[in-house]
Design an enzyme around this catalytic site. Structure first.
Site, mmCIF file in Angstrom:
data_model
loop_
_atom_site.group_PDB
_atom_site.id
_atom_site.type_symbol
_atom_site.label_atom_id
_atom_site.label_comp_id
_atom_site.label_asym_id
_atom_site.label_seq_id
_atom_site.Cartn_x
_atom_site.Cartn_y
_atom_site.Cartn_z
ATOM 1 N N HIS A 6 0.853 -1.326 0.106
ATOM 2 C CA HIS A 6 0.111 -0.056 -0.009
ATOM 3 C C HIS A 6 0.980 1.249 -0.072
ATOM 4 O O HIS A 6 2.161 1.264 0.274
ATOM 5 C CB HIS A 6 -0.922 0.091 1.045
ATOM 6 C CG HIS A 6 -0.174 0.106 2.569
ATOM 7 N ND1 HIS A 6 -0.088 -0.870 3.274
ATOM 8 C CD2 HIS A 6 0.061 1.012 3.333
ATOM 9 C CE1 HIS A 6 0.503 -0.624 4.412
ATOM 10 N NE2 HIS A 6 0.438 0.739 4.357
ATOM 11 N N ARG A 10 -1.798 11.243 4.272
ATOM 12 C CA ARG A 10 -2.466 11.811 5.418
ATOM 13 C C ARG A 10 -3.815 12.671 4.746
ATOM 14 O O ARG A 10 -3.527 13.358 3.875
ATOM 15 C CB ARG A 10 -1.957 12.535 6.257
ATOM 16 C CG ARG A 10 -0.693 11.492 6.681
ATOM 17 C CD ARG A 10 0.282 12.150 7.749
ATOM 18 N NE ARG A 10 0.910 11.202 8.576
ATOM 19 C CZ ARG A 10 2.270 11.244 8.120
ATOM 20 N NH1 ARG A 10 2.823 11.909 7.173
ATOM 21 N NH2 ARG A 10 3.220 10.202 8.828
ATOM 22 N N GLU A 56 -3.875 3.669 1.583
ATOM 23 C CA GLU A 56 -4.198 3.923 3.013
ATOM 24 C C GLU A 56 -4.256 5.579 3.407
ATOM 25 O O GLU A 56 -3.529 6.125 3.176
ATOM 26 C CB GLU A 56 -3.065 3.302 3.754
ATOM 27 C CG GLU A 56 -3.300 3.596 5.402
ATOM 28 C CD GLU A 56 -2.002 3.229 6.324
ATOM 29 O OE1 GLU A 56 -2.326 3.303 7.539
ATOM 30 O OE2 GLU A 56 -1.119 2.784 5.545
ATOM 31 N N HIS A 74 3.280 11.804 -6.995
ATOM 32 C CA HIS A 74 1.927 11.202 -7.208
ATOM 33 C C HIS A 74 1.501 9.857 -6.946
ATOM 34 O O HIS A 74 2.541 9.057 -6.911
ATOM 35 C CB HIS A 74 1.521 11.764 -8.730
ATOM 36 C CG HIS A 74 2.149 11.274 -9.591
ATOM 37 N ND1 HIS A 74 3.273 11.873 -10.349
ATOM 38 C CD2 HIS A 74 1.909 10.079 -10.090
ATOM 39 C CE1 HIS A 74 3.846 11.035 -11.316
ATOM 40 N NE2 HIS A 74 3.181 10.061 -11.147
ATOM 41 N N GLU A 119 -2.429 10.874 -11.021
ATOM 42 C CA GLU A 119 -2.030 10.674 -12.533
ATOM 43 C C GLU A 119 -3.073 9.365 -12.868
ATOM 44 O O GLU A 119 -3.156 8.662 -12.237
ATOM 45 C CB GLU A 119 -0.685 10.100 -12.721
ATOM 46 C CG GLU A 119 -0.389 10.153 -14.267
ATOM 47 C CD GLU A 119 0.915 9.630 -14.638
ATOM 48 O OE1 GLU A 119 1.334 9.818 -15.752
ATOM 49 O OE2 GLU A 119 1.651 9.258 -13.686
#
Length: 252
Positions: A6, A10, A56, A74, A119
């Protein structure tokens, strides 16, 4: 050493972010961890591959805000038709950041509610909107390629793009399935430096045995940032040569 499990970002408003990713990228909740001071939510497409990476979202309960920095670039998501996918996002009211035409119809970009760049890339494999790669910026390509090769046994398998002003290297395990997420290392030739910020969290690598994997990393002189014992043997953290955090986790 292991597949990419993952990427963590935030967010400042968990409900807003969950609504954005569920509405626009058709993500569903794959798991959640509620703690006293934070909440982690794992997202992905309904039909994602077993080795595909999840997103996440981390929400801290103290109402803090974050700085984006530029050491992280990104996340990229796969679609089967770039123009159709972008038009759908525009119809849904997503910000028109970099449309396909401005990117030579090779890709496009939008931003999530917190400003993380996303993207859009056209692929003939993987679930619609699944994570294709995460881009991070590096200051020394030889050092970075060496880190990912020696520490994690990753390779770029010929997936590289040399341009006039920058180079991209896509790192992944040697036996990676096409549906897995890669790491895009971006090196700009002007010798710029980067700030890490805190809006981006970490990349996570999934291994079979946490303690064995950690021992291998220490033998390969990876940074001893947060060892398994300090994390109650649930996970561990190291850092790459530029300070990007790499979490080591085991399968659920």
């Amino acid at each position: 050493m292991g597949t990419l499990d993952h990427v963590m970002i935030r967010v400042e408003d968990l409900d807003e972010s969950l609504d954005w990713y569920k509405t626009h990228l058709d993500y569903e909740e794959k798991g959640r961890w509620e703690a006293d001071t934070f909440t982690n939510v794992f997202l992905g497409p309904e039909d994602m591959h077993e080795d595909a990476a999840k997103l996440e979202l981390t929400y801290n309960h103290d109402g803090r805000s974050y700085t984006m920095g530029d050491a992280w670039g990104h996340i990229a998501v796969r679609v089967d038709d770039l123009e159709d996918a972008y038009e759908r996002l525009m119809d849904q009211g997503v910000e028109d950041y970099r449309d396909p035409e401005s990117c030579g119809y090779n890709y496009a970009f939008v931003k999530d509610p917190d400003g993380h760049e996303i993207e859009i890339v056209e692929r003939d494999h993987g679930a619609q909107w699944s994570l294709d790669h995460t881009m991070i910026r590096i200051e020394d390509p030889d050092e970075a390629l060496g880190w990912w090769t020696r520490k994690l046994e990753y390779a770029y398998n010929g997936k590289r793009w040399e341009a006039d002003t920058f180079a991209n290297y896509f790192m992944e395990p040697l036996d990676a399935a096409p549906e897995e997420m890669a790491v895009e290392l971006t090196y700009n030739y002007d010798d710029r430096t980067y700030t890490m910020g805190d809006a981006w969290g970490h990349l996570a690598v999934r291994v079979d045995d946490l303690e064995d994997a950690w021992e291998d990393l220490m033998l390969r002189e990876a940074e001893d940032y947060r060892d398994p014992e300090s994390c109650d043997y649930n996970y561990a953290f190291t850092k790459d040569q530029d300070g990007h955090e790499i979490e080591i986790v085991t399968a659920d």
